[in-house]
Motif scaffolding. Structure first.
Motif, PDB file in Angstrom:
ATOM      1  N   TYR A 186       4.030   7.973   1.543  1.00  0.00           N
ATOM      2  CA  TYR A 186       4.250   8.959   3.099  1.00  0.00           C
ATOM      3  C   TYR A 186       5.386   9.564   3.076  1.00  0.00           C
ATOM      4  O   TYR A 186       5.397   9.956   4.299  1.00  0.00           O
ATOM      5  N   GLY A 187       6.040   9.614   1.905  1.00  0.00           N
ATOM      6  CA  GLY A 187       7.439  10.527   2.109  1.00  0.00           C
ATOM      7  C   GLY A 187       8.662  10.065   2.819  1.00  0.00           C
ATOM      8  O   GLY A 187       9.659  10.614   3.319  1.00  0.00           O
ATOM      9  N   VAL A 188       8.468   8.725   2.896  1.00  0.00           N
ATOM     10  CA  VAL A 188       9.806   7.975   3.705  1.00  0.00           C
ATOM     11  C   VAL A 188      10.603   7.013   2.723  1.00  0.00           C
ATOM     12  O   VAL A 188      10.967   6.127   3.135  1.00  0.00           O
ATOM     13  N   GLY A 189      10.075   7.267   1.271  1.00  0.00           N
ATOM     14  CA  GLY A 189      10.857   6.302   0.472  1.00  0.00           C
ATOM     15  C   GLY A 189      12.615   6.744   0.350  1.00  0.00           C
ATOM     16  O   GLY A 189      12.916   7.906   0.466  1.00  0.00           O
ATOM     17  N   ALA A 190      13.102   5.691  -0.056  1.00  0.00           N
ATOM     18  CA  ALA A 190      14.640   5.959  -0.247  1.00  0.00           C
ATOM     19  C   ALA A 190      15.196   4.779  -1.182  1.00  0.00           C
ATOM     20  O   ALA A 190      14.683   3.423  -0.999  1.00  0.00           O
ATOM     21  N   PRO A 191      16.296   5.008  -1.782  1.00  0.00           N
ATOM     22  CA  PRO A 191      17.039   3.877  -2.475  1.00  0.00           C
ATOM     23  C   PRO A 191      17.415   2.709  -1.326  1.00  0.00           C
ATOM     24  O   PRO A 191      17.822   3.226  -0.225  1.00  0.00           O
ATOM     25  N   PHE A 192      17.917   1.436  -1.729  1.00  0.00           N
ATOM     26  CA  PHE A 192      18.560   0.616  -1.006  1.00  0.00           C
ATOM     27  C   PHE A 192      19.897   0.562  -1.160  1.00  0.00           C
ATOM     28  O   PHE A 192      20.307   0.284  -2.024  1.00  0.00           O
ATOM     29  N   GLY A 193      20.719   0.749  -0.223  1.00  0.00           N
ATOM     30  CA  GLY A 193      22.113   0.683  -0.212  1.00  0.00           C
ATOM     31  C   GLY A 193      22.831   1.659  -1.093  1.00  0.00           C
ATOM     32  O   GLY A 193      22.121   3.050  -0.901  1.00  0.00           O
ATOM     33  N   SER A 194      23.481   1.299  -1.894  1.00  0.00           N
ATOM     34  CA  SER A 194      24.017   2.306  -2.555  1.00  0.00           C
ATOM     35  C   SER A 194      23.076   2.894  -3.902  1.00  0.00           C
ATOM     36  O   SER A 194      23.200   3.901  -4.527  1.00  0.00           O
ATOM     37  N   GLY A 195      22.029   1.945  -4.046  1.00  0.00           N
ATOM     38  CA  GLY A 195      20.910   2.300  -5.079  1.00  0.00           C
ATOM     39  C   GLY A 195      21.529   1.967  -6.562  1.00  0.00           C
ATOM     40  O   GLY A 195      20.944   2.219  -7.324  1.00  0.00           O
ATOM     41  N   LYS A 196      22.865   1.397  -6.702  1.00  0.00           N
ATOM     42  CA  LYS A 196      23.310   1.296  -7.768  1.00  0.00           C
ATOM     43  C   LYS A 196      23.090  -0.189  -8.505  1.00  0.00           C
ATOM     44  O   LYS A 196      23.445  -0.243  -9.716  1.00  0.00           O
ATOM     45  N   GLN A 197      22.328  -0.869  -7.650  1.00  0.00           N
ATOM     46  CA  GLN A 197      22.181  -2.177  -8.127  1.00  0.00           C
ATOM     47  C   GLN A 197      21.185  -2.048  -9.376  1.00  0.00           C
ATOM     48  O   GLN A 197      20.023  -1.302  -9.165  1.00  0.00           O
ATOM     49  N   ASN A 233      18.163   0.806  -8.820  1.00  0.00           N
ATOM     50  CA  ASN A 233      17.329   0.768  -7.760  1.00  0.00           C
ATOM     51  C   ASN A 233      16.966   2.324  -7.610  1.00  0.00           C
ATOM     52  O   ASN A 233      15.867   2.816  -7.167  1.00  0.00           O
ATOM     53  N   ALA A 234      17.996   3.229  -7.344  1.00  0.00           N
ATOM     54  CA  ALA A 234      18.003   4.623  -7.276  1.00  0.00           C
ATOM     55  C   ALA A 234      17.075   5.372  -8.295  1.00  0.00           C
ATOM     56  O   ALA A 234      16.353   5.995  -7.884  1.00  0.00           O
ATOM     57  N   ASN A 235      17.465   4.873  -9.590  1.00  0.00           N
ATOM     58  CA  ASN A 235      16.302   5.630 -10.596  1.00  0.00           C
ATOM     59  C   ASN A 235      14.939   4.962 -10.567  1.00  0.00           C
ATOM     60  O   ASN A 235      13.993   5.762 -10.761  1.00  0.00           O
ATOM     61  N   LEU A 236      14.619   3.760 -10.253  1.00  0.00           N
ATOM     62  CA  LEU A 236      13.371   3.237 -10.088  1.00  0.00           C
ATOM     63  C   LEU A 236      12.676   3.867  -9.138  1.00  0.00           C
ATOM     64  O   LEU A 236      11.535   4.518  -9.020  1.00  0.00           O
ATOM     65  N   ILE A 237      13.192   4.409  -7.678  1.00  0.00           N
ATOM     66  CA  ILE A 237      12.624   4.792  -6.795  1.00  0.00           C
ATOM     67  C   ILE A 237      12.385   6.427  -7.115  1.00  0.00           C
ATOM     68  O   ILE A 237      11.261   6.836  -6.805  1.00  0.00           O
ATOM     69  N   ARG A 238      13.195   7.020  -7.769  1.00  0.00           N
ATOM     70  CA  ARG A 238      13.258   8.280  -8.172  1.00  0.00           C
ATOM     71  C   ARG A 238      11.823   8.459  -9.316  1.00  0.00           C
ATOM     72  O   ARG A 238      11.144   9.290  -9.089  1.00  0.00           O
ATOM     73  N   GLU A 239      11.866   7.466 -10.433  1.00  0.00           N
ATOM     74  CA  GLU A 239      10.827   7.572 -11.304  1.00  0.00           C
ATOM     75  C   GLU A 239       9.467   7.432 -10.357  1.00  0.00           C
ATOM     76  O   GLU A 239       8.552   7.820 -10.923  1.00  0.00           O
ATOM     77  N   ILE A 240       9.460   6.480  -9.508  1.00  0.00           N
ATOM     78  CA  ILE A 240       8.461   6.115  -8.685  1.00  0.00           C
ATOM     79  C   ILE A 240       7.783   7.642  -8.120  1.00  0.00           C
ATOM     80  O   ILE A 240       6.400   7.989  -8.172  1.00  0.00           O
ATOM     81  N   ALA A 241       8.624   8.096  -7.367  1.00  0.00           N
ATOM     82  CA  ALA A 241       8.434   9.531  -6.769  1.00  0.00           C
ATOM     83  C   ALA A 241       8.071  10.502  -7.866  1.00  0.00           C
ATOM     84  O   ALA A 241       6.868  11.278  -7.215  1.00  0.00           O
ATOM     85  N   LEU A 248      11.199  13.007  -2.539  1.00  0.00           N
ATOM     86  CA  LEU A 248      12.324  12.036  -1.994  1.00  0.00           C
ATOM     87  C   LEU A 248      13.654  12.811  -0.989  1.00  0.00           C
ATOM     88  O   LEU A 248      14.376  13.501  -1.743  1.00  0.00           O
ATOM     89  N   TRP A 249      13.407  12.803   0.333  1.00  0.00           N
ATOM     90  CA  TRP A 249      14.318  13.643   1.141  1.00  0.00           C
ATOM     91  C   TRP A 249      15.288  12.904   2.118  1.00  0.00           C
ATOM     92  O   TRP A 249      16.378  12.979   2.606  1.00  0.00           O
ATOM     93  N   LEU A 250      15.045  11.458   2.222  1.00  0.00           N
ATOM     94  CA  LEU A 250      15.732  10.518   3.015  1.00  0.00           C
ATOM     95  C   LEU A 250      16.896  10.228   2.463  1.00  0.00           C
ATOM     96  O   LEU A 250      16.978   9.880   1.161  1.00  0.00           O
ATOM     97  N   PRO A 251      18.059   9.841   3.135  1.00  0.00           N
ATOM     98  CA  PRO A 251      19.325   9.314   2.817  1.00  0.00           C
ATOM     99  C   PRO A 251      18.849   7.955   2.074  1.00  0.00           C
ATOM    100  O   PRO A 251      17.734   7.379   2.285  1.00  0.00           O
ATOM    101  N   THR A 252      19.874   7.084   1.499  1.00  0.00           N
ATOM    102  CA  THR A 252      19.773   5.725   1.194  1.00  0.00           C
ATOM    103  C   THR A 252      19.437   4.824   2.394  1.00  0.00           C
ATOM    104  O   THR A 252      19.806   5.062   3.556  1.00  0.00           O
ATOM    105  N   ILE A 253      18.824   3.616   2.267  1.00  0.00           N
ATOM    106  CA  ILE A 253      18.399   2.794   3.505  1.00  0.00           C
ATOM    107  C   ILE A 253      19.684   1.733   3.554  1.00  0.00           C
ATOM    108  O   ILE A 253      19.915   0.960   2.727  1.00  0.00           O
TER     109      ILE A 253
END
Length: 301
Positions: A186-197, A233-241, A248-253
Motif C-alpha cells: 500500500y506504499g507505506v512500508g519503511a525500515p524500523f528504527g535505523s534499519g541496521k539491525q 532490516n533496511a535491506n529486507l524491506i528494500r528487497e520486498i519492495a 519506498l518513500w517513507l523515512p524509517t519508522i
C-alpha cells in the motif's frame, strides 16, 4: 518409519508433515483440540492436555523420533498473563513428554525440538554460532534459555537431543512476511528504527527440510536454522519492495512509535542477531533458498 509431532497443525508443523510424507514417514501427532484429530494410515492424531497432565500414550506406539514444535506464538502483545502463557506452553508440555517416556515402554531414540535465535544477545557487530554462551537480557532470551534447559532432560533417559534454533521464518502462509508485505503493497512500508539491525531468516521449506535432515543424520546438539546470508532490516524491506515492484518513500519508522503500539514485544522488530549457518552447512545440508532474493521471489511472485 514413524514419528510423533507436537505442534503439527501450526505453520511450521504443516510444512514438516508435508516433507515427512514425501519421504514415506508416518506421522502421529498430539493436539489439544479434539476437533483437529484425524485418523488415516499415515497421519494420526491423539489428544493431550498438558495443563491437566493428560496424554494419550497410544501416540507413542511404533514411534522412534519426536518433533517437539508446540508453543504459544510470541507475535502477540506481551501482557504479564500472556508472557506466562508463552513460557508455560513450552515448559509444561516438555515435562509431560519426559515423564510419559520415563514411565511407559517406548522405542523413542531422538527428540528434535524447536528453539529460537532469540537467545543470542542483541548486537549490530557480533556473528553468533551455536557455541556462543551469551543469553539476551530480554524476555525472549529468558524463554529460550528455560525452554532449552527443559529439553535437555531427555538426555537423562538416554534420548538423543537435537535443538533447532529458528530464525525469522519466511512463508506466504503466515508468520512475519505477510505483515511486512502489507504496508509495502500500500506504499507505506519503511525500515524500523535505523534499519541496521540484522535479521537472520529462513525460507519455510528449508526449515522443514533441516528438521528432517536432523532426523536422518541423527544430528546431536544445537543447530541454527537460518539461511547463510542474514540481511539488515533496511535491506529486507528494500528487497520486498523490489520483488513487489513498489516504491519506498517513507523515512524509517521510529522505535518509540512501535514501542507505544506493541509494548515490550517491539524488541522483535529492533533486535539485531547475525547468526551463522556454518554448522548445518558443514553437516552437508544444501539450502534451496540461500539468498533473500531467491526466497522472496519464490514466496511473493
Amino acid at each position: 518409519m514413524k514419528v510423533l509431532i507436537t505442534g503439527a497443525t501450526g505453520m511450521i508443523g504443516q510444512e514438516l508433515v508435508k516433507v515427512l510424507h514425501q519421504h514415506n514417514v508416518k506421522v502421529n501427532y498430539l493436539s489439544t483440540s479434539k476437533d483437529k484429530l484425524i485418523y488415516t494410515d499415515n497421519y494420526r492424531g491423539y489428544y493431550w492436555n498438558p495443563a491437566n497432565n493428560e496424554i494419550d500414550i497410544n501416540a507413542f506406539e511404533g514411534v522412534s523420533v519426536i518433533y517437539h514444535l508446540a508453543g504459544a506464538t510470541v507475535a502477540k502483545r506481551w501482557t504479564s498473563s500472556y508472557k506466562k502463557e508463552i513460557l508455560d506452553s513450552r515448559i509444561i508440555p516438555t515435562r509431560l513428554l519426559v515423564s510419559t517416556l520415563q514411565n511407559n515402554p517406548n522405542q523413542v531414540t531422538q527428540i528434535i525440538s524447536a528453539s529460537a535465535i532469540g537467545i543470542y544477545p542483541d548486537s549490530l557487530g557480533a556473528i553468533y554460532n551455536e557455541d556462543n554462551k551469551g543469553v539476551d537480557d530480554s524476555f525472549l532470551g529468558e524463554v529460550v534459555q528455560k525452554w532449552e534447559s527443559e529439553v535437555d532432560a531427555f538426555k537423562q533417559i538416554n534420548i538423543l537431543v537435537t535443538k533447532i534454533r529458528i530464525g525469522i521464518v519466511l512463508s506466504d502462509q503466515g508468520g512475519a512476511l505477510p505483515k511486512m508485505v502489507t504496508p509495502i503493497k500500500y506504499g507505506v512500508g519503511a525500515p524500523f528504527g535505523s534499519g541496521k539491525q540484522y535479521q537472520s531468516w529462513i525460507h519455510i521449506e528449508d526449515l522443514a527440510n533441516i528438521f528432517y535432515y536432523a532426523q536422518v543424520g541423527e544430528l546431536n546438539g544445537i543447530y541454527n536454522a537460518v539461511a547463510p546470508h542474514p540481511v539488515t532490516n533496511a535491506n529486507l524491506i528494500r528487497e520486498i519492495a523490489k520483488v513487489l515492484n513498489r516504491p519506498l518513500w517513507l523515512p524509517t519508522i521510529p522505535k518509540f512509535i512501535m514501542k507505544m503500539m506493541l509494548g515490550e514485544m517491539h524488541i522483535l522488530l529492533f533486535s539485531s542477531q547475525s547468526v551463522s549457518a556454518l554448522k548445518i552447512l558443514n553437516q552437508g545440508y544444501q539450502f534451496k533458498f540461500a539468498t533473500i532474493e531467491k526466497a522472496l521471489t519464490n514466496l511473493l511472485k
